[in-house]
Scaffold this motif. Structure first.
Motif, PDB file in Angstrom:
ATOM      1  N   VAL A  14       0.608  -1.486  -0.058  1.00 63.03           N
ATOM      2  CA  VAL A  14       0.089  -0.110   0.117  1.00 63.03           C
ATOM      3  C   VAL A  14       0.990   1.202   0.148  1.00 63.03           C
ATOM      4  N   LEU A  15       2.181   1.124   0.748  1.00 61.91           N
ATOM      5  CA  LEU A  15       2.738   2.400   0.721  1.00 61.91           C
ATOM      6  C   LEU A  15       3.539   2.789  -0.467  1.00 61.91           C
ATOM      7  N   THR A  16       3.741   1.729  -1.356  1.00 61.25           N
ATOM      8  CA  THR A  16       4.495   2.105  -2.701  1.00 61.25           C
ATOM      9  C   THR A  16       3.504   2.932  -3.738  1.00 61.25           C
ATOM     10  N   SER A  17       2.276   3.049  -3.036  1.00 62.97           N
ATOM     11  CA  SER A  17       1.517   4.187  -3.900  1.00 62.97           C
ATOM     12  C   SER A  17       1.841   5.398  -3.747  1.00 62.97           C
ATOM     13  N   TRP A  22       4.347  11.042  -5.129  1.00 65.83           N
ATOM     14  CA  TRP A  22       5.300  11.849  -4.877  1.00 65.83           C
ATOM     15  C   TRP A  22       6.232  12.037  -5.879  1.00 65.83           C
ATOM     16  N   GLY A  23       6.909  10.957  -6.481  1.00 63.81           N
ATOM     17  CA  GLY A  23       7.773  10.855  -7.445  1.00 63.81           C
ATOM     18  C   GLY A  23       7.051  11.604  -8.888  1.00 63.81           C
ATOM     19  N   VAL A  84      -2.905  17.895   2.240  1.00 58.85           N
ATOM     20  CA  VAL A  84      -2.254  19.196   2.211  1.00 58.85           C
ATOM     21  C   VAL A  84      -1.727  19.105   0.312  1.00 58.85           C
ATOM     22  N   ALA A  85      -0.893  18.008   0.040  1.00 58.44           N
ATOM     23  CA  ALA A  85      -0.684  18.275  -1.370  1.00 58.44           C
ATOM     24  C   ALA A  85      -1.792  18.361  -2.228  1.00 58.44           C
ATOM     25  N   THR A 116       6.368  16.637   1.804  1.00 56.30           N
ATOM     26  CA  THR A 116       7.165  16.610   2.942  1.00 56.30           C
ATOM     27  C   THR A 116       6.915  15.705   4.005  1.00 56.30           C
ATOM     28  N   LEU A 117       5.347  15.981   4.547  1.00 58.02           N
ATOM     29  CA  LEU A 117       4.860  15.266   5.527  1.00 58.02           C
ATOM     30  C   LEU A 117       4.714  13.701   5.088  1.00 58.02           C
ATOM     31  N   LEU A 118       4.535  13.600   3.869  1.00 55.41           N
ATOM     32  CA  LEU A 118       4.452  12.222   3.280  1.00 55.41           C
ATOM     33  C   LEU A 118       5.892  11.437   3.393  1.00 55.41           C
TER      34      LEU A 118
END
Length: 425
Positions: A14-17, A22-23, A84-85, A116-118
């Motif tokens: 899940v975190l890969t998303s 952000w990339g 925020v993004a 940044t927070l991510l």
């Protein structure tokens, strides 16, 4: 043990998303810079204010984000970061409609604050979500999906944002009021629609993460490193760990060098003595720069299970420095291929530096992550510095700036490898 392993595997999937999105967003800057440079008739220094405002957010917001993640946890931090993004993406709509460069810069800052927070939440989460001995390999694998985003982003942006050729100031002077209004509306729409879609994706992801059940892992789960001194329990703060401090500088110059190269690629490839191609075609080639990093990260995720991360860092940094030097003094296809190939060398650098610098911080992991993410401000300052030199000595010779960055990274890799050898002896 098997259930726990499966639980972590699902969370990592899940975190890969997040790494992908952000990339994708960050690499779009490489396309917007030449677009805004032409639309607002900026010089290289002024155009690099895009990266300055974007990456300055890392410096301003990283430490507060680190404290926030320590207080509320990884998952709430991720949700807030996505929201925020998404708000930052929405700000591109009025910025383009009002034809306001300062508002664009503000939108970049807000968007980067969310990213940044991510980063502060997701990067250390990945390092502690499993066996600490394979943290560098695990983070490299998830960063590979970040590179997938940075590979697709420029191609996507070049098709939508650079599809319409930007007129020069002389061509704009020939337009009447009605023609100018139509032209500006078309240029605004080229930016507005893509970022509205991206805002919708970010808000949707925030809603998904709000309902997901992710494993709770504390920063104290990070294991001690053979070379980390002092002991986490004895240290008053993360600043007392030498490899963290040196690693923060390595992150500073790595991000700065990588972003500086990416920011100048479209203009560099458009030089008559390099490739002499149109902006849209050059924008598509930027995907090869970021795509090289993606391929290298998939390879590195496997290779670094057998090779010490410090040694891998030395090898990649020296190769990158050699390629940048070749791009500086060669011409034509050789220079173009050399500068694009630097992306392959960049591949393992960020996750490797990040995991080496965080290893052994224990309860100071959150603070350490905030410090490292603050160092991403190198992406604000180093491209601006290269822009100053590009305006004075030319875009090609200004690449000496990232060359120096890679030489320091090679030094940091040797320092980490030496620390392990000393511990073994």
């Amino acid at each position: 043990m098997a259930d726990q392993h499966n639980k972590y595997t699902g969370a990592l999937a899940v975190l890969t998303s997040l790494f992908f999105i952000w990339g994708f967003l960050t690499s779009l800057n490489d396309i917007l810079i030449p677009h805004l440079k032409a639309v607002f008739t900026l010089n290289y220094t002024q155009a690099m204010l895009v990266q300055f405002c974007f990456f300055a957010a890392y410096f301003v917001m990283s430490v507060p984000c680190g404290f926030l993640v320590d207080r509320v946890g990884y998952k709430p931090g991720i949700i807030v970061g996505l929201a925020v993004a998404g708000g930052g993406c929405l700000m591109f709509y009025p910025a383009a409609g009002l034809h306001s460069y300062p508002l664009f810069l503000t939108a970049f800052f807000v968007l980067a604050s969310g990213i940044t927070l991510l980063q502060v939440a997701a990067n250390p989460y990945v390092t502690v979500l499993g066996n600490p001995d394979t943290a560098a390999s695990r983070l490299t694998l998830t960063q590979a999906f970040n590179s997938l985003g940075t590979t697709i982003g420029p191609y996507f942006g070049s098709l939508l944002i650079l599809a319409t050729a930007v007129k020069t100031s002389d061509e704009l002077a020939l337009l009447n009021a009605e023609q100018l209004s139509v032209y500006q509306a078309a240029e605004a729409a080229a930016v507005q629609q893509p970022y509205l879609w991206l805002a919708a994706v970010l808000f949707g992801l925030a809603a998904v993460f709000a309902f997901l059940k992710l494993p709770t892992v504390t920063a104290t789960a990070a294991a001690a490193s053979p070379g980390a001194m002092p002991e986490p329990q004895a240290a008053a703060s993360a600043w007392q760990f030498p490899l963290l401090v040196l690693g923060a500088l390595a992150i500073f110059v790595y991000v700065g060098g990588e972003v500086a190269i990416g920011s100048f690629l479209v203009n560099f490839l458009g030089q008559p003595h390099i490739a002499g191609i149109a902006e849209q075609d050059a924008g598509k080639l930027v995907s090869f720069y970021w795509g090289g990093a993606m391929v290298g990260r998939f390879i590195g995720a496997v290779a670094m299970r057998k090779v010490h991360p410090g040694k891998a860092l030395i090898f990649n940094a020296l190769c990158a420095a050699g390629l940048v030097g070749l791009a500086m003094f060669a011409g034509g296809r050789v220079a173009a291929v050399a500068i694009l190939a630097v992306g392959l060398c960049n591949s393992i650098m960020f996750p490797t530096i990040f995991s080496l610098a965080l290893t052994g911080l224990g309860p100071h992991t959150g603070q350490g992550s905030g410090i490292l993410c603050s160092a991403i401000v190198g992406g604000a300052l180093i491209p601006l510095l290269q822009g100053l030199f590009a305006d004075r000595i030319g875009i090609q010779h200004a690449f000496f700036v990232p060359l120096l960055c890679y030489l320091y990274i090679a030094y940091y890799g040797s320092r980490c490898a030496r620390q392990v050898r000393l511990k073994i002896d």
